[in-house]
Structure formats: C-alpha cells, structure tokens
Scaffold this motif. Structure first.
Motif, PDB file in Angstrom:
ATOM      1  N   LYS A  87      43.863  47.048  26.777  1.00  0.00           N
ATOM      2  CA  LYS A  87      42.512  46.667  26.378  1.00  0.00           C
ATOM      3  C   LYS A  87      41.529  47.813  26.584  1.00  0.00           C
ATOM      4  CE  LYS A  87      42.397  41.639  26.728  1.00  0.00           C
ATOM      5  NZ  LYS A  87      41.829  40.457  27.430  1.00  0.00           N
ATOM      6  N   GLN A  92      38.860  47.316  21.587  1.00  0.00           N
ATOM      7  CA  GLN A  92      38.397  46.538  20.434  1.00  0.00           C
ATOM      8  C   GLN A  92      37.622  45.320  20.927  1.00  0.00           C
ATOM      9  OE1 GLN A  92      40.722  43.756  17.489  1.00  0.00           O
ATOM     10  NE2 GLN A  92      40.897  45.852  16.708  1.00  0.00           N
ATOM     11  N   ARG A  94      35.659  41.629  21.155  1.00  0.00           N
ATOM     12  CA  ARG A  94      36.010  40.267  20.753  1.00  0.00           C
ATOM     13  C   ARG A  94      35.241  39.899  19.484  1.00  0.00           C
ATOM     14  NH1 ARG A  94      38.487  37.156  24.831  1.00  0.00           N
ATOM     15  NH2 ARG A  94      38.699  38.289  26.800  1.00  0.00           N
ATOM     16  N   TYR A 106      36.596  43.186  25.833  1.00  0.00           N
ATOM     17  CA  TYR A 106      37.604  43.645  24.890  1.00  0.00           C
ATOM     18  C   TYR A 106      38.610  42.530  24.609  1.00  0.00           C
ATOM     19  CZ  TYR A 106      35.617  48.074  26.417  1.00  0.00           C
ATOM     20  OH  TYR A 106      34.751  49.088  26.723  1.00  0.00           O
ATOM     21  N   MET A 108      41.665  43.108  22.407  1.00  0.00           N
ATOM     22  CA  MET A 108      42.946  43.583  21.873  1.00  0.00           C
ATOM     23  C   MET A 108      43.766  44.260  22.970  1.00  0.00           C
ATOM     24  SD  MET A 108      45.045  44.058  19.314  1.00  0.00           S
ATOM     25  CE  MET A 108      44.253  44.011  17.690  1.00  0.00           C
ATOM     26  N   PRO A 109      44.942  43.694  23.298  1.00  0.00           N
ATOM     27  CA  PRO A 109      45.526  42.441  22.801  1.00  0.00           C
ATOM     28  C   PRO A 109      45.069  41.238  23.628  1.00  0.00           C
ATOM     29  CG  PRO A 109      47.100  43.592  24.187  1.00  0.00           C
ATOM     30  CD  PRO A 109      45.877  44.460  24.141  1.00  0.00           C
ATOM     31  N   SER A 110      45.314  40.049  23.107  1.00  0.00           N
ATOM     32  CA  SER A 110      44.939  38.823  23.804  1.00  0.00           C
ATOM     33  C   SER A 110      45.789  38.652  25.060  1.00  0.00           C
ATOM     34  CB  SER A 110      45.126  37.613  22.883  1.00  0.00           C
ATOM     35  OG  SER A 110      45.092  36.408  23.608  1.00  0.00           O
ATOM     36  N   HIS A 171      39.409  35.236  20.219  1.00  0.00           N
ATOM     37  CA  HIS A 171      40.169  36.368  19.700  1.00  0.00           C
ATOM     38  C   HIS A 171      40.317  36.230  18.191  1.00  0.00           C
ATOM     39  CE1 HIS A 171      41.408  38.030  23.576  1.00  0.00           C
ATOM     40  NE2 HIS A 171      41.661  36.793  23.981  1.00  0.00           N
ATOM     41  N   GLN A 175      44.465  40.180  17.212  1.00  0.00           N
ATOM     42  CA  GLN A 175      44.523  40.322  18.669  1.00  0.00           C
ATOM     43  C   GLN A 175      45.551  39.384  19.282  1.00  0.00           C
ATOM     44  OE1 GLN A 175      40.443  39.592  19.736  1.00  0.00           O
ATOM     45  NE2 GLN A 175      39.746  41.635  19.103  1.00  0.00           N
TER      46      GLN A 175
END
Length: 245
Positions: A87, A92, A94, A106, A108-110, A171, A175
């Motif tokens: 992250k 990236q 939300r 942030y 990415m990723p969830s 998300h 993500q």
C-alpha cells in the motif's frame, strides 16, 4: 495526489439536496453502510470477518497452544505486513464517495481481500492435504463431503467479503482483485514452507523446556484431534471415577 479515486458509480446514490449518502456505522465498529440499506448492513458484518478471525486465532492459540495454529496465524500476520508495504509503495487512494473514518488512505491492494483469500486458500490446502483420516469406507465418504463443504464455504465467504468492500465503497474492483491475488500467492508458499520445513521441526520445538512451560504441543501425527481429546478425557474421567468408588 488526489484524496480519493474517481469511479463511475451511479449518481443516483446522491440525494436531491446534492449531499452524499448517509453512512451508518455497525455498532461498536468503524465499518459503515448506507442507512436503511439491508444488504449493506449484511455486507458490513461480512466485512468484519477478518476481525472476528483474528480474535478467534488469538483465543485458539491462548487455550490450545497448538504449534500449527501459531504458524497459520504467523502467515496471516506476515500477509498483513506485506499488504502494508504494498500500500505504501503503490499509494493508490481509496475510491471517492468514501467514508470519514478509515485506518489507511491507500486502498491498493485491499487488506480485507488479501486476508480472507490467504485464510481461505491456506484452509483449503490444510483440509485436503494435512487432515487425513484412517476410517472405514462409509465414514470416509462423509469425511470427503465435509472437506468439500468446508473448502467451498471458505472460498464463498472470501468472495462475499471482497464484494462487500466494493459494495460499501471502501475499495475499487481492481484493489479487491489485487488483494485476492496477493493473498493467494502468499498462502500457497507459506503452506508449503510450513508443511516441508516447519512441521518436521514441531516435535523438537515441543520438547524444549520453554515449550513445556508454555504447554505448546504438536498434534501433527494425530489424525482426528477432537476425537482423540474426547476419548482421552472420557478415559481419564472413568479412571478417576473408579478410584473414587
């Protein structure tokens, strides 16, 4: 850097006054859902599953002291650390139309998706590879059916948690997919590492003086731990009852 990630969600989610949806938190948690949305409330509770699982792992470790449970939990913790690193590298944001309170800006990723797919994939591998029964053909059919039910159930629940994160606007789909992929890619090598490297060391670790003091145990060679503990406790209770008589 934008404070949120623009998406193509339907503008009908905004009321006539131009204000956003009224988000209502689930009791005693930070997870919010649209007020009056029944499915949103259901998905909000599903979104809390990682928290419930973490509490369950800590409770299980505290009361059972099983080495494999500890390594399973260690893999989940490692997955969360990897998620935090990713992250802060990708950075990236939300999606927009989000929530006032989130633990990380942030997305990415969830982390929820990564946690649940690590848990689900590891559980599937554990059920089919680690759990072995030595029983009759009639009961083995039940055992196989039980394995299928547990495995499919874990994967379905993981998918629902992923969908809940998109539905509740925590998300984007990308993500969530990235989180599921990372969780899967981490779960498989961690299971292999546990199976081939750590498991042969469990008997040695369990024999250490500190392990005996902490009552850590290794149940790897016991095919059905619940049945073993039940029969052992019943035999001990009967023996003590005979002594009292």
């Amino acid at each position: 850097m934008a404070s949120c990630l623009e998406t193509d969600w339907d503008d009908s989610e905004w009321d006539k006054s131009g204000k956003g949806i009224l988000w209502k938190p689930v009791s005693l948690t930070h997870v919010e859902y649209p007020a009056g949305d029944f499915f949103g409330k259901i998905f909000a509770w599903f979104s809390l599953l990682p928290v419930f699982l973490l509490v369950s792992f800590v409770t299980l470790i505290a009361f059972r002291r099983e080495l494999h449970t500890i390594t399973f939990f260690g893999g989940l913790v490692l997955s969360e650390l990897v998620n935090w690193v990713l992250k802060n590298i990708i950075r990236q944001p939300r999606p927009c139309r989000g929530h006032d309170v989130v633990f990380s800006e942030y997305g990415m990723p969830s982390s929820h998706s990564q946690f649940m797919w690590f848990f689900a994939i590891y559980l599937v591998l554990f059920v089919y590879i680690r759990i072995q029964y030595t029983s009759s053909s009639s009961s083995s059919i039940i055992d196989i059916a039980w394995k299928h039910v547990v495995s499919v159930g874990a994967l379905v629940v993981a998918a629902i948690v992923c969908y809940s994160r998109v539905y509740l606007h925590y998300h984007t789909s990308q993500q969530v997919f990235m989180g599921a992929a990372v969780g899967t890619l981490l779960a498989i090598p961690w299971f292999i590492f546990t199976q081939l490297v750590l498991t042969p060391l469990f008997p040695v670790v369990a024999s250490w003086p500190i392990s005996e003091r902490l009552m850590l145990r290794d149940s790897t060679l016991i095919p059905n731990v619940l049945w073993f503990e039940y029969t052992s406790a019943r035999a001990e209770a009967r023996a003590r009852q005979r002594k009292l008589q």
